[in-house]
Design an enzyme around this catalytic site. Structure first.
Site, PDB file in Angstrom:
ATOM      1  N   HIS A  49       0.836  -1.204   0.000  1.00  0.00           N
ATOM      2  CA  HIS A  49       0.000   0.000   0.000  1.00  0.00           C
ATOM      3  C   HIS A  49       0.871   1.255   0.000  1.00  0.00           C
ATOM      4  O   HIS A  49       2.032   1.245   0.412  1.00  0.00           O
ATOM      5  CB  HIS A  49      -0.911   0.007   1.229  1.00  0.00           C
ATOM      6  CG  HIS A  49      -0.175   0.105   2.528  1.00  0.00           C
ATOM      7  ND1 HIS A  49       0.331   1.296   3.016  1.00  0.00           N
ATOM      8  CD2 HIS A  49       0.150  -0.840   3.433  1.00  0.00           C
ATOM      9  CE1 HIS A  49       0.931   1.077   4.167  1.00  0.00           C
ATOM     10  NE2 HIS A  49       0.851  -0.211   4.448  1.00  0.00           N
TER      11      HIS A  49
ATOM     12  N   GLU B 178      -1.793  -6.957   7.820  1.00  0.00           N
ATOM     13  CA  GLU B 178      -0.453  -6.664   8.305  1.00  0.00           C
ATOM     14  C   GLU B 178      -0.169  -7.419   9.607  1.00  0.00           C
ATOM     15  O   GLU B 178      -1.091  -7.773  10.354  1.00  0.00           O
ATOM     16  CB  GLU B 178      -0.304  -5.156   8.525  1.00  0.00           C
ATOM     17  CG  GLU B 178       1.032  -4.703   9.092  1.00  0.00           C
ATOM     18  CD  GLU B 178       2.226  -4.998   8.186  1.00  0.00           C
ATOM     19  OE1 GLU B 178       2.488  -6.206   7.952  1.00  0.00           O
ATOM     20  OE2 GLU B 178       2.904  -4.052   7.752  1.00  0.00           O
TER      21      GLU B 178
END
Length: 208
Positions: free
Chosen positions: A21, A105
């Site tokens: 990202h 994550e």
């Protein structure tokens, strides 16, 4: 001992593009994000569009049909917005991208929101333990890289089609380590750019 502990077994998925990202304010400040849902900043949106345009050009150069791939994304908003911007550059419908919680994550638990210098002041013994063993260290209420690798190994084993994946820095480190057959202790220190893409050709790693 499992392959996740030894780092010896090599998982070999088909062709894959992995994109981290774009930048968030917490990335810029060096804060541990983990599962905290921090949005992209303007720099992150520029990076996402850059990666989408680069991927479009890469597919055109290699003669790859963008509609012949699977698309996966972490459900956190910074990954989802990155995916939407990339899909806009590619001309692919964003709703074709599958959200997969296994791509979340690594979680830093109670440490999320802090910088490493702040943690060194608040909990110096734990900060030292992390520095000594970033692979095996588990933050309070968090997850180790060893634990993350088990999750990613299980996900990798399910890939059967060429894929584009939009996820996070910790995931990118583990994935690089697995594809390059690196020792586990080297994985947490790997470079994790937000303005380049990792391309796995089926036999080697390239950066675009």
């Amino acid at each position: 001992m499992s392959s996740a502990d030894t780092g010896i077994a090599r998982l070999v998925p088909p062709f894959m593009v992995f994109i981290r990202h774009g930048q968030t304010d917490w990335n810029a400040e060096g804060r541990m994000q983990g599962r905290r849902d921090i949005p992209l900043n303007d720099t992150g949106r520029i990076q996402a569009r850059r990666n989408g345009a680069a991927l479009r050009d890469y597919f055109a150069d290699k003669g790859i049909d963008k509609n012949g791939l699977s698309y996966f994304v972490s459900p956190l908003s910074r990954a989802v917005e990155t995916m939407e911007l990339i899909c806009g550059e590619l001309g692919v419908e964003a709703d074709t991208c599958q959200r997969d919680e296994r791509l979340l994550e690594i979680t830093f638990g109670a440490w999320e929101g802090y910088t490493i210098p702040e943690l060194a002041e608040r909990t110096p013994e734990l900060a030292a333990a992390r520095k000594a063993d970033k692979w095996g260290f588990v933050p309070p209420e968090g997850e180790s890289y060893r634990m993350l690798s088990s999750r990613i190994d299980a996900w990798l084993a399910t890939l059967t089609r060429p894929s584009v994946v939009i996820s996070h820095g910790g995931v990118m480190r583990v994935l690089q380590g697995r594809l390059r057959s690196l020792p586990n202790q080297d994985i947490p220190g790997l470079d994790i750019p937000q303005d380049r893409m990792l391309v796995w050709t089926g036999s080697e790693v390239d950066w675009v």
